[in-house]
Design a protein around this motif. Sequence first.
Motif, PDB file in Angstrom:
ATOM      1  N   VAL A  88      33.338  54.219  -9.309  1.00 19.99           N
ATOM      2  CA  VAL A  88      32.711  52.897  -9.161  1.00 19.99           C
ATOM      3  C   VAL A  88      33.032  52.366  -7.771  1.00 19.99           C
ATOM      4  CG1 VAL A  88      32.707  50.516 -10.009  1.00 19.99           C
ATOM      5  CG2 VAL A  88      32.875  52.384 -11.625  1.00 19.99           C
ATOM      6  N   MET A  89      32.030  51.786  -7.106  1.00 17.49           N
ATOM      7  CA  MET A  89      32.262  51.107  -5.817  1.00 17.49           C
ATOM      8  C   MET A  89      31.632  49.720  -5.878  1.00 17.49           C
ATOM      9  SD  MET A  89      31.499  53.771  -2.684  1.00 17.49           S
ATOM     10  CE  MET A  89      31.832  52.575  -1.391  1.00 17.49           C
ATOM     11  N   VAL A 147      28.238  49.648  -8.027  1.00 13.52           N
ATOM     12  CA  VAL A 147      27.465  50.880  -8.087  1.00 13.52           C
ATOM     13  C   VAL A 147      28.327  51.881  -8.855  1.00 13.52           C
ATOM     14  CG1 VAL A 147      26.610  52.825  -6.719  1.00 13.52           C
ATOM     15  CG2 VAL A 147      26.164  50.461  -5.974  1.00 13.52           C
ATOM     16  N   SER A 148      27.736  52.522  -9.865  1.00 13.82           N
ATOM     17  CA  SER A 148      28.466  53.515 -10.658  1.00 13.82           C
ATOM     18  C   SER A 148      27.826  54.869 -10.458  1.00 13.82           C
ATOM     19  CB  SER A 148      28.400  53.172 -12.153  1.00 13.82           C
ATOM     20  OG  SER A 148      28.950  51.899 -12.368  1.00 13.82           O
ATOM     21  N   LEU A 149      28.682  55.874 -10.407  1.00 12.62           N
ATOM     22  CA  LEU A 149      28.220  57.236 -10.179  1.00 12.62           C
ATOM     23  C   LEU A 149      28.833  58.155 -11.195  1.00 12.62           C
ATOM     24  CD1 LEU A 149      28.643  56.545  -6.818  1.00 12.62           C
ATOM     25  CD2 LEU A 149      28.305  58.983  -6.992  1.00 12.62           C
ATOM     26  N   THR A 150      28.079  59.135 -11.635  1.00 15.76           N
ATOM     27  CA  THR A 150      28.695  60.191 -12.449  1.00 15.76           C
ATOM     28  C   THR A 150      28.291  61.540 -11.906  1.00 15.76           C
ATOM     29  OG1 THR A 150      26.845  60.309 -14.000  1.00 15.76           O
ATOM     30  CG2 THR A 150      28.620  58.772 -14.557  1.00 15.76           C
ATOM     31  N   TRP A 151      29.135  62.521 -12.124  1.00 13.86           N
ATOM     32  CA  TRP A 151      28.846  63.924 -11.845  1.00 13.86           C
ATOM     33  C   TRP A 151      29.516  64.706 -12.960  1.00 13.86           C
ATOM     34  CZ3 TRP A 151      32.074  60.745  -9.135  1.00 13.86           C
ATOM     35  CH2 TRP A 151      33.423  61.084  -9.054  1.00 13.86           C
ATOM     36  N   LEU A 177      33.826  59.631  -2.310  1.00 13.62           N
ATOM     37  CA  LEU A 177      32.409  59.979  -2.260  1.00 13.62           C
ATOM     38  C   LEU A 177      31.901  60.133  -0.826  1.00 13.62           C
ATOM     39  CD1 LEU A 177      29.786  59.790  -4.002  1.00 13.62           C
ATOM     40  CD2 LEU A 177      29.707  57.396  -3.273  1.00 13.62           C
ATOM     41  N   GLY A 178      30.973  61.055  -0.598  1.00 10.15           N
ATOM     42  CA  GLY A 178      30.407  61.115   0.749  1.00 10.15           C
ATOM     43  C   GLY A 178      29.437  62.254   0.958  1.00 10.15           C
TER      44      GLY A 178
END
Length: 328
Positions: A46-47, A36-40, A75-76
């Motif tokens: 990446v997790m 799972v990739s996240l951007t902000w 992340l949370g």
Amino acid sequence: MTETATLDVEASEPSELGYRSFRLGEFAFSRDEYFVSLTWPTGRHVMSADAFLRALQRDVAWDFFYGIINFDGVLGTVNHYGTVDMFAGRYNDAYRKAELDHVETFETPLIRETFKAMLADWTNEGFDPFASPEETGSAFGPKHGDNIDAITRRRVTAQRMVAVAGDEGLRTDDNGHPVNRQFADVPQDEPEIHAEEGFEDALASFNLFAYLSRSSVTWNPSVVSVCKDSLYCPTTEEYILPVIHGNDRVEWFVQLSDEIYWDVEDRDSGAKRAKVIMKAGDVASMPADIRHQGYAPKRSMLLVWENGSGKIPELISSGKLPSTAVQF
Ligand code: PHB
Ligand code: FE
């Protein structure tokens, strides 16, 4: 999911691998076969997909729980009981010092529906985020099927106590709750009640060990008894608690069987504070200024004892209540 709620969720069309991407404010989420990739706006992360889905499943099922749910060290979410913060790096000293952290606040229904949609789309057939790794298939690969029954399990929340008439019932083979492979030695007899005449309806009892031996999920406290704000939330544990919980109140642990190792860190910086080894019969009180993650080498039974009062977070953050249950 209601139709209006679905409309609020920002989701793309499926990718070549079959997975949708999601947006929540300035956070963007996508998944591929493994990750799972996240951007902000100030970063990316990446997790592993299995770890992400296990954490997401708890955040959804517990409706953001007490205080902070860290999916990992970056992340949370923070529950403000009406709104929820989604953060990246906010409780991580290095991200804070580098000014790479990011927080956004959402109305609870929007983040709830977005998380539910992501969990439903990204959980493949055969993968159960609540199960122990030994008892589930793989989370990985291109999208194949779904597992809606597993991810929408009804959460046990007794109004008074399991086995009270009209409240949560006992678990049996016949209602789909066989004894778990690692609890085959747990006696299944139920207590006998010998009530005075006239008091037959006022007494109830159940065998908590037998009840827990029939839990199909791991790391999922459920409310089995309630006395005002005092909630008994026992759970069965195996492998790793998929979230690092930063509490907004003191909580008590009573180790009912086997062993759990806890990593305890400062809630805000992540600095290591303690390693706690809990063996059957041990009791621990976790302070309100820490975060913790548990490791259970073998399926074990843990009683989590919560104070559900809505007043506590404010009393602690304003300094009117200490963040420890006992001062030495
Ligand atoms: C906790 O954060 O205290 C917690 C969460 C889930 C469990 C056990 C403990 O199964
Ligand atoms: Fe906790």
